[in-house]
Design a protein around this motif. Structure first.
Motif, PDB file in Angstrom:
ATOM      1  N   CYS A   1     102.034  -7.787 -50.666  1.00  0.00           N
ATOM      2  CA  CYS A   1     101.463  -8.063 -49.333  1.00  0.00           C
ATOM      3  C   CYS A   1     101.982  -9.394 -48.791  1.00  0.00           C
ATOM      4  CB  CYS A   1      99.941  -8.099 -49.440  1.00  0.00           C
ATOM      5  SG  CYS A   1      99.132  -8.655 -47.941  1.00  0.00           S
ATOM      6  N   ILE A   2     102.408  -9.413 -47.529  1.00  0.00           N
ATOM      7  CA  ILE A   2     102.902 -10.664 -46.954  1.00  0.00           C
ATOM      8  C   ILE A   2     101.844 -11.352 -46.090  1.00  0.00           C
ATOM      9  CG2 ILE A   2     105.354 -10.038 -47.085  1.00  0.00           C
ATOM     10  CD1 ILE A   2     105.206  -9.415 -44.059  1.00  0.00           C
ATOM     11  N   GLY A   3     100.652 -10.796 -46.057  1.00  0.00           N
ATOM     12  CA  GLY A   3      99.534 -11.488 -45.399  1.00  0.00           C
ATOM     13  C   GLY A   3      99.629 -11.569 -43.887  1.00  0.00           C
ATOM     14  N   CYS A   4     100.007 -10.465 -43.251  1.00  0.00           N
ATOM     15  CA  CYS A   4     100.036 -10.464 -41.794  1.00  0.00           C
ATOM     16  C   CYS A   4      98.752  -9.799 -41.298  1.00  0.00           C
ATOM     17  CB  CYS A   4     101.262  -9.717 -41.293  1.00  0.00           C
ATOM     18  SG  CYS A   4     101.313  -7.982 -41.783  1.00  0.00           S
TER      19      CYS A   4
ATOM     20  N   ALA B   1      98.937  -6.825 -39.405  1.00  0.00           N
ATOM     21  CA  ALA B   1      99.270  -5.497 -38.884  1.00  0.00           C
ATOM     22  C   ALA B   1      98.181  -4.499 -39.278  1.00  0.00           C
ATOM     23  CB  ALA B   1     100.628  -5.051 -39.395  1.00  0.00           C
ATOM     24  N   CYS B   2      97.719  -4.585 -40.532  1.00  0.00           N
ATOM     25  CA  CYS B   2      96.755  -3.585 -41.001  1.00  0.00           C
ATOM     26  C   CYS B   2      95.374  -3.777 -40.403  1.00  0.00           C
ATOM     27  CB  CYS B   2      96.689  -3.575 -42.523  1.00  0.00           C
ATOM     28  SG  CYS B   2      96.307  -5.154 -43.288  1.00  0.00           S
TER      29      CYS B   2
ATOM     30  N   MET C   1      93.230 -11.240 -43.620  1.00  0.00           N
ATOM     31  CA  MET C   1      94.473 -11.338 -44.372  1.00  0.00           C
ATOM     32  C   MET C   1      95.185 -12.673 -44.132  1.00  0.00           C
ATOM     33  SD  MET C   1      94.000  -8.580 -45.802  1.00  0.00           S
ATOM     34  CE  MET C   1      95.452  -8.320 -46.792  1.00  0.00           C
TER      35      MET C   1
ATOM     36  N   ARG D   1      89.611  -7.104 -48.046  1.00  0.00           N
ATOM     37  CA  ARG D   1      89.800  -6.014 -47.084  1.00  0.00           C
ATOM     38  C   ARG D   1      89.262  -4.702 -47.671  1.00  0.00           C
ATOM     39  NH1 ARG D   1      94.862  -3.088 -46.284  1.00  0.00           N
ATOM     40  NH2 ARG D   1      94.421  -1.547 -44.686  1.00  0.00           N
TER      41      ARG D   1
ATOM     42  N   CYS E   1     102.238  -1.099 -42.017  1.00  0.00           N
ATOM     43  CA  CYS E   1     102.414  -2.205 -42.966  1.00  0.00           C
ATOM     44  C   CYS E   1     103.907  -2.459 -43.165  1.00  0.00           C
ATOM     45  CB  CYS E   1     101.765  -1.878 -44.304  1.00  0.00           C
ATOM     46  SG  CYS E   1     102.154  -3.112 -45.550  1.00  0.00           S
ATOM     47  N   PRO E   2     104.362  -3.683 -42.942  1.00  0.00           N
ATOM     48  CA  PRO E   2     105.802  -3.942 -43.056  1.00  0.00           C
ATOM     49  C   PRO E   2     106.354  -3.775 -44.468  1.00  0.00           C
ATOM     50  CG  PRO E   2     104.581  -5.975 -42.604  1.00  0.00           C
ATOM     51  CD  PRO E   2     103.611  -4.850 -42.458  1.00  0.00           C
ATOM     52  N   VAL E   3     105.487  -3.777 -45.476  1.00  0.00           N
ATOM     53  CA  VAL E   3     105.992  -3.613 -46.844  1.00  0.00           C
ATOM     54  C   VAL E   3     105.498  -2.322 -47.490  1.00  0.00           C
ATOM     55  CG1 VAL E   3     106.313  -6.085 -47.199  1.00  0.00           C
ATOM     56  CG2 VAL E   3     104.141  -5.045 -47.833  1.00  0.00           C
TER      57      VAL E   3
ATOM     58  N   LEU F   1     102.519  -1.185 -48.078  1.00  0.00           N
ATOM     59  CA  LEU F   1     101.385  -1.248 -49.014  1.00  0.00           C
ATOM     60  C   LEU F   1     100.378  -0.216 -48.493  1.00  0.00           C
ATOM     61  CD1 LEU F   1      99.650  -4.555 -50.170  1.00  0.00           C
ATOM     62  CD2 LEU F   1      98.838  -2.278 -50.603  1.00  0.00           C
TER      63      LEU F   1
HETATM   64  S1  SF4 Z   1      99.965  -4.997 -43.107  1.00  0.00           S
HETATM   65 FE1  SF4 Z   1     100.642  -4.877 -45.228  1.00  0.00          FE
HETATM   66  S2  SF4 Z   1     101.669  -6.845 -45.588  1.00  0.00           S
HETATM   67 FE2  SF4 Z   1     100.447  -7.093 -43.733  1.00  0.00          FE
HETATM   68  S3  SF4 Z   1      98.481  -7.918 -44.518  1.00  0.00           S
HETATM   69 FE3  SF4 Z   1      98.253  -5.695 -44.382  1.00  0.00          FE
HETATM   70  S4  SF4 Z   1      98.757  -4.974 -46.436  1.00  0.00           S
HETATM   71 FE4  SF4 Z   1      99.548  -7.055 -46.276  1.00  0.00          FE
END
Ligand code: SF4
Ligand code: SF4
Ligand code: SF4
Ligand code: SF4
Ligand code: SF4
Lengths: 317, 335
Positions: free
Chosen positions: B225-228, B230-231, B262, B286, B313-315, B317
């Motif tokens: 997780c990059i901590g943005c 988006a989610c 996040m 979360r 999610c950009p990665v 997850l």
């Molecule tokens: S969208 Fe993905 S990367 Fe960004 S906070 Fe949520 S789980 Fe983490």
């Protein structure tokens, strides 16, 4: 590709078996078509999870900064450049790092695929000899991979990692510099450019995925998060403030950005985030002859000041 | 009641005479809920909107009140959005999300005037999903492609028309005003063929979360997780906000903006201490909030299975995989 995936697994397994590293960071199969996802492997027997294909889009250099373990990383061209840039900024200790370089022919831009699909849902995809087969409910469509590459991959000159401890597979052909996209954007009138940015930034939701996906955006406290002083408005409803955020970010990464496109790929709103950064990367190269992360020897552009440095970005010379 | 597809724009134009209407509009290849000015703008051929419609009742940035220093003190202008709204054609997951926001914004301890005023003045027209998406998992979270929870009126798409049902009193009254042709077609075939393929097993999850706060599983789940945001920003049920002053000179406004658990700043104390110092604690929050704390407090899961967090999610997850991993873990391990 399948062959490269196997080489990646073998290399990771060997590193872990020989205890050269505690952890290998690479990619595994993602949960959606055209998605691979970052993967952290600590046991040799798990190395089989690793994969390699044209959807390994994230920049893994991002995960190396705070690691205290000895890490092996599967690095494509842009990851390797970011790693070099971060080593020079004292963010990564090269002694604790083992780079498994993978020559990269470019990653697929999911936004381009979405445009092609125009609302149809992608359920599966397959990669074959430069083609990508997109499959969904009642359709199957082949597209040429080179037509759907990410913007940064289409113009990338460093598909072959600039730094690695071992290199897997065969090198990809070298490419010439091509900044014609920047030149084309510069040729627009001020009003056209302003309208473009206003339209793009109106979509921003300030999720900061772009910033967080960027390997070079690692400040403990980003200027957008400061409250005393508060440098910019926090509301996403102002496309002006959204643009200030991107413009400041571009300045903070000027001379450091390796044009990996990670910011752009992370944006859930499909905003052209890379545009400003790329313009600055081109300017830094043209004006100061500097490019970030190309080798360990060159000093970073921001670390060198010469009295006869060109000032064309500031005054007429 | 029935409305033919061809007549829908005219009906919407009539509704526009009395209400602000928000409906799915296709722009730059993406569908979003927008305030429309004509019924022809609406695009109901869509899977779901990129942004959730929660922003219509709980805007991402909202002025709470404005102020100005005047000669003999300070003038405060209260802001009240009292307009009558219709949200037309929202998917059942998103309609249900309003019942979750209701719990958060109107409960025994707290009643949020901004949200609630809008909510009271809004008619929600839900729209059944004949073709659920691959990332939808609504049936796993007590909902489904024809769930009417949260909707005042419900639309089911037939070949050339929509079947229009009044669900709540408010919805029945609303729809009666437009005198649509009668009819109650058999929709069972359509409902049967709308299969939600993606499943998440929530049986026993809450009981696991009740005791696994310190489990070492959290050490690895968050790692990519990059901590943005988006989610959370794109989640129809997330409802956290931050309050800031936007002032210059002698005047300004108090504004509340969406916030997300996040972000590191979310729990940063004035002292500098941060009780959720890394992504581990934030990802855990979360999941805990959606599948445990909200249940403890309001007896419902704060996830409607819309799949937006999965797609964006950009990665990659994926919350389904996260929940599965928690379920797979034998309870008690590593506690
Ligand atoms: S969208 Fe993905 S990367 Fe960004 S906070 Fe949520 S789980 Fe983490
Ligand atoms: S600004 Fe964007 S393109 Fe440049 S290094 Fe950061 S993520 Fe890569
Ligand atoms: S990722 Fe996109 S939407 Fe999010 S802050 Fe960056 S530009 Fe805005
Ligand atoms: S947690 Fe994800 S799937 Fe659940 S409601 Fe939120 S965005 Fe939708
Ligand atoms: S999951 Fe996080 S952002 Fe969403 S409502 Fe809960 S605490 Fe707030």
């Amino acid at each position: 590709m399948e062959n490269l995936a196997r080489l990646v697994q073998d290399a990771a397994r060997k590193l872990l078996e020989e205890k050269k590293v505690d952890l290998v960071i690479g990619f595994e199969k993602g949960s959606l078509p055209l998605r691979s996802t970052p993967c952290f492997v600590r046991k040799a027997e798990d190395a089989g999870k690793l994969t390699w294909n044209s959807s390994c889009e994230n920049n893994l250099a991002n995960y190396l900064r705070k690691k205290t373990e000895k890490v092996g990383v599967i690095a494509k061209g842009c990851d390797a450049r970011s790693i070099v840039a971060l080593i020079k900024e004292n963010q990564i200790n090269l002694d604790n790092l083992y780079i498994i370089g993978v020559p990269c022919g470019g990653m697929i831009d999911r936004k381009k695929i979405e445009t092609i699909l125009n609302g149809r849902e992608l359920l599966a995809s397959e990669e074959k000899d430069g083609w990508l087969i997109l499959k969904g409910n009642g359709f199957e469509q082949a597209v040429r991979k080179e037509d759907v590459l990410h913007g940064s991959c289409a113009t990338c000159r460093t598909g072959n990692p600039v730094l690695s401890d071992e290199l897997l597979g065969e090198k990809v052909p070298e490419k010439e510099d091509d900044y014609s996209d920047v030149a084309a954007f510069e040729a627009k009138t001020v009003a056209e450019r302003a309208a473009y940015f206003a339209e793009q930034m109106s979509k921003c939701i300030r999720c900061y995925a772009c910033r967080n996906a960027c390997p070079m955006c690692y400040c403990e406290e980003c200027f957008v998060d400061c409250t005393a002083p508060q440098w910019i408005g926090k509301s996403a409803s102002s496309s002006g403030d959204n643009l200030i955020f991107q413009a400041m970010r571009a300045f903070h990464t000027a001379g450091r950005c390796v044009d990996c496109g990670s910011c752009d790929r992370a944006c859930p709103m499909g905003i052209d985030v890379r545009n400003l950064n790329r313009k600055l990367a081109r300017d830094v190269k043209e004006i100061f002859g500097a490019e970030a992360g190309m080798n360990l020897e060159d000093k970073p552009a921001l670390n060198e000041f010469k009295f006869d440095d060109p000032q064309t970005f500031l005054v007429k010379e | 009641m029935l409305i033919s597809k061809n007549d829908l724009p005219v009906l919407l134009d009539r509704i526009l005479g009395e209400y602000e209407v928000y409906a799915p509009v296709k722009e730059h290849g993406k569908v979003e809920f927008k305030k429309i000015s004509s019924g022809t703008q609406v695009c109901l051929q869509y899977s779901n909107s990129q942004k959730p419609p929660k922003g219509i009742l709980f805007p991402q940035s909202e002025k709470m009140f404005c102020y100005e220093t005047v000669q003999d003190g300070v003038r405060v202008d209260e802001i009240c959005d009292c307009s009558k709204k219709v949200i037309w054609g929202i998917r059942p997951c998103d309609a249900k999300s309003f019942t979750i926001l209701d719990d958060a914004f109107k409960n025994e301890q707290y009643r949020d005037p901004y949200y609630y005023k809008r909510r009271e003045n809004t008619v929600i027209v839900g729209f059944g999903c004949n073709r659920p998406g691959a990332t939808c998992f609504c049936t796993s979270v007590n909902s489904g492609p024809f769930d009417t929870a949260g909707s005042d009126v419900f639309l089911t798409e037939l070949e050339d028309k929509y079947y229009v049902e009044g669900i709540t009193e408010k919805g029945k009254e609303f729809i009666a005003r437009y005198q649509l042709p009668d009819g109650s077609p058999d929709t069972s075939r359509i409902k049967e063929s709308a299969v939600v393929a993606s499943k998440v097993n929530l049986d026993g999850l809450k009981e696991k979360l009740d005791v696994n706060f310190y489990d070492e599983i959290w050490d690895s789940l968050w790692e990519k997780c990059i901590g943005c945001a988006a989610c959370t920003y794109l989640c129809p049920t997330c409802h956290c906000f931050d309050i800031v002053e936007e002032a210059e000179g002698g005047k300004g406004c108090r504004v509340r903006n969406w916030d997300a658990c996040m972000f590191p700043l979310f729990t940063l104390h004035g002292s500098g201490h941060n009780p959720r110092p890394s992504g581990k604690e934030r990802v855990r929050q979360r999941i805990m909030h959606k599948f445990k704390y909200f249940q403890d407090k309001f007896q419902q899961t704060a996830c409607v299975g819309c799949g937006r967090c999965i797609k964006n999610c950009p990665v990659n997850l994926d919350i389904r995989i996260l929940l599965d991993a928690i379920q797979q873990r034998e309870s008690g391990e590593g506690c």
